[in-house]
Design an enzyme around this catalytic site. Structure first.
Site, short mmCIF file in Angstrom:
data_model
loop_
_atom_site.label_atom_id
_atom_site.label_comp_id
_atom_site.label_asym_id
_atom_site.label_seq_id
_atom_site.Cartn_x
_atom_site.Cartn_y
_atom_site.Cartn_z
N LYS A 151 2.66 -1.03 9.03
CA LYS A 151 4.18 -0.57 8.54
C LYS A 151 4.99 -0.63 9.61
O LYS A 151 5.14 -0.58 10.79
CB LYS A 151 4.17 1.01 8.19
CG LYS A 151 5.27 1.65 7.76
CD LYS A 151 5.93 2.40 9.09
CE LYS A 151 7.09 2.99 9.17
NZ LYS A 151 7.66 3.89 10.27
N HIS A 159 -7.43 9.60 -2.20
CA HIS A 159 -6.73 9.59 -1.02
C HIS A 159 -7.59 10.16 0.22
O HIS A 159 -7.75 9.68 1.17
CB HIS A 159 -5.38 10.34 -0.99
CG HIS A 159 -4.50 9.77 0.04
ND1 HIS A 159 -3.05 9.79 -0.14
CD2 HIS A 159 -4.57 9.33 1.41
CE1 HIS A 159 -2.59 9.30 1.10
NE2 HIS A 159 -3.29 9.10 1.74
N ASP A 161 0.91 -1.25 -0.05
CA ASP A 161 0.03 0.00 -0.03
C ASP A 161 1.17 1.44 -0.02
O ASP A 161 1.54 1.64 1.10
CB ASP A 161 -0.76 -0.14 1.34
CG ASP A 161 -2.00 0.99 1.34
OD1 ASP A 161 -3.11 0.80 1.00
OD2 ASP A 161 -1.38 2.42 1.83
N ARG A 173 9.85 -6.95 13.29
CA ARG A 173 8.36 -6.62 13.49
C ARG A 173 7.65 -6.56 12.23
O ARG A 173 6.54 -7.17 12.21
CB ARG A 173 8.36 -5.26 13.78
CG ARG A 173 8.50 -4.81 15.16
CD ARG A 173 8.61 -3.25 15.25
NE ARG A 173 8.74 -2.99 16.74
CZ ARG A 173 8.89 -1.85 17.42
NH1 ARG A 173 8.92 -0.66 16.46
NH2 ARG A 173 8.79 -1.26 18.62
N TYR A 225 3.34 9.76 -0.58
CA TYR A 225 4.33 8.99 0.23
C TYR A 225 5.70 9.48 -0.42
O TYR A 225 6.71 9.31 0.17
CB TYR A 225 4.18 7.67 0.67
CG TYR A 225 2.94 7.35 1.33
CD1 TYR A 225 1.98 8.21 1.74
CD2 TYR A 225 2.60 6.12 1.11
CE1 TYR A 225 1.01 7.90 2.37
CE2 TYR A 225 1.19 5.57 2.01
CZ TYR A 225 0.33 6.41 2.34
OH TYR A 225 -0.74 6.12 3.06
N ASN A 257 4.38 -9.07 12.58
CA ASN A 257 3.06 -8.75 11.67
C ASN A 257 2.54 -9.69 10.78
O ASN A 257 1.35 -9.63 10.63
CB ASN A 257 3.32 -7.25 11.32
CG ASN A 257 3.56 -6.26 12.36
OD1 ASN A 257 3.43 -6.59 13.67
ND2 ASN A 257 4.33 -5.07 12.05
N LYS A 291 -2.62 5.85 -4.44
CA LYS A 291 -3.68 6.96 -4.13
C LYS A 291 -3.52 8.12 -4.89
O LYS A 291 -2.15 8.82 -4.52
CB LYS A 291 -3.58 7.02 -2.60
CG LYS A 291 -3.71 5.71 -1.90
CD LYS A 291 -3.82 5.89 -0.40
CE LYS A 291 -3.52 4.58 0.62
NZ LYS A 291 -2.13 4.69 0.81
P1 NAD Z 1 0.62 1.54 11.86
O1 NAD Z 1 -0.52 1.37 12.72
O2 NAD Z 1 1.06 0.50 10.79
O3 NAD Z 1 1.77 1.54 12.67
C1 NAD Z 1 3.31 1.65 12.33
C2 NAD Z 1 4.30 1.86 13.38
O4 NAD Z 1 4.00 1.07 14.44
C3 NAD Z 1 5.74 1.71 13.05
O5 NAD Z 1 6.29 2.91 12.65
C4 NAD Z 1 6.27 1.17 14.46
O6 NAD Z 1 6.67 2.26 15.08
C5 NAD Z 1 5.33 0.49 15.11
N1 NAD Z 1 5.18 -0.85 14.99
C6 NAD Z 1 4.98 -1.61 13.70
N2 NAD Z 1 5.09 -3.08 14.18
C7 NAD Z 1 5.10 -3.27 15.45
C8 NAD Z 1 5.21 -4.31 16.27
N3 NAD Z 1 5.08 -5.55 15.82
N4 NAD Z 1 5.45 -3.97 17.61
C9 NAD Z 1 5.48 -2.78 18.08
N5 NAD Z 1 5.38 -1.72 17.26
C10 NAD Z 1 5.32 -1.81 15.97
O7 NAD Z 1 0.60 2.91 11.18
P2 NAD Z 1 0.79 3.78 9.76
O8 NAD Z 1 1.97 3.32 9.11
O9 NAD Z 1 0.08 5.03 10.01
O10 NAD Z 1 -0.30 2.87 8.96
C11 NAD Z 1 -0.20 1.65 8.11
C12 NAD Z 1 -0.49 1.89 6.61
O11 NAD Z 1 -1.62 2.43 6.50
C13 NAD Z 1 0.54 3.07 5.98
O12 NAD Z 1 1.75 2.78 5.93
C14 NAD Z 1 -0.09 3.52 4.78
O13 NAD Z 1 -0.03 2.56 3.69
C15 NAD Z 1 -1.60 3.45 5.23
N6 NAD Z 1 -2.15 4.85 5.90
C16 NAD Z 1 -2.93 5.47 5.05
C17 NAD Z 1 -3.73 6.70 5.19
C18 NAD Z 1 -4.68 7.16 4.57
O14 NAD Z 1 -5.01 8.23 4.73
N7 NAD Z 1 -5.24 6.71 3.64
C19 NAD Z 1 -3.20 7.42 6.54
C20 NAD Z 1 -2.34 6.71 7.18
C21 NAD Z 1 -1.56 5.27 6.91
#
Ligand code: NAD
Length: 273
Positions: free
Chosen positions: A230, A107, A44, A236, A49, A240, A74
């Protein structure tokens, strides 16, 4: 190993993917390669980005057949028009080195611009031209979805919205599912901040011998949400991915539902941009 969900246009999407928001452009190729090596087949990304080139390089160098991969991008907020929606997808395809994506999303609805209906008509044409297999939206509220239903002829295949245990979005997920729209959950583990330290998650995780992140991701899977956590850290990324060999009980799911605080990390869709 990863189950798929059939979208309203018949396209199948892996329920777990890898999100690349906030991954540095120069590091994206290596991070996506690590995810592909782990077994992820769904990526994704977004024009916003700034890392589509890295995603494309990882795909090209992976040798994985294109039809085994699911790639989402997006439309940026400055591309809200029929023609820009198509032109900007073509630019994404150039950066990704692909002739089509699997899913193209608006988006943010940008209600103050009020051009998402016209933009959606561009998406319909991009799909007809084979540049994307599916089309969907992100951060749309029911009033935005209702306008697409009345003024256009295609129901979005997905609505990608912020969902995690502090913002469970029960009403919007229910709206999506009643209209045949799959829910994708962004920031599924709440960006790792605070949420993962909650006692409710620790208790369940300890009983199951799992991590709090795995418990939260499993909660999404059992709700039918599509997720793409992510991480820059290989351990991690692997952790995940290991969420299909255990289950939460109904009581666990209900306890996590009760953590809801209607608390957003990101912007309100009506204000963003
Ligand atoms: P997320 O909830 O996936 O959290 C990511 C963070 O959590 C990492 O940077 C790390 O610090 C921590 N993490 C990851 N794995 C972990 C684990 N196993 N244990 C502990 N901590 C851990 O947050 P995100 O990246 O904001 O969201 C995921 C994806 O969603 C993004 O990469 C993107 O592709 C999408 N996204 C879309 C929008 C939108 O407006 N459409 C907005 C935000 C994110």
């Amino acid at each position: 190993m990863v189950p798929t969900i059939k979208l309203n246009d018949g396209v199948e999407i892996p329920q777990l993917g890898f999100g690349v928001f906030q991954i540095e452009p120069g590091q994206t190729s290596d991070k996506v390669k690590a995810a592909l090596n782990t077994g992820y087949r769904h990526i994704d990304t977004a024009q916003m980005y700034g890392n589509e080139e890295g995603v494309g390089r990882a795909i090209a160098e992976s040798g994985i057949p294109r039809d085994e991969l699911f790639v989402t991008t997006k439309l940026n907020n400055d591309g809200h028009s029929h023609d820009d929606a198509i032109k900007k997808l073509d630019e994404s395809l150039d950066r990704l080195g692909l002739d089509h994506v699997d899913l193209y999303l608006i988006h943010w609805p940008q209600p103050k611009q009020d051009r998402y209906v016209e933009t959606w008509q561009g998406f319909e044409d991009a799909k007809k031209a084979g540049r994307t297999r599916s089309i969907g939206v992100s951060n749309f509220n029911p009033e935005h979805l209702a306008r697409l239903a009345v003024e256009t002829s295609t129901v979005p295949s997905v609505n990608q919205i912020e969902v995690h245990p502090h913002l469970i979005q029960a009403a919007l997920r229910d709206y999506n599912s009643r209209h045949g729209i799959a829910t994708e959950a962004w920031s599924p583990i709440g960006q790792g901040k605070g949420l993962l330290e909650e006692q409710t998650l620790a208790t369940i995780a300890q009983r199951l011998g799992r991590s709090p992140a795995q418990v939260v991701l499993r909660w999404h899977i059992q709700h039918g949400n599509i997720v793409f956590p992510k991480s820059n850290t290989l351990s991690r990324v692997q952790e995940n991915f290991q969420i299909f060999d255990f289950e939460l009980t109904g009581d666990d799911v209900a306890a996590i539902d009760r953590m809801n605080a209607d608390r957003r990390i990101g912007a309100d869709p009506n204000d963003a941009g």
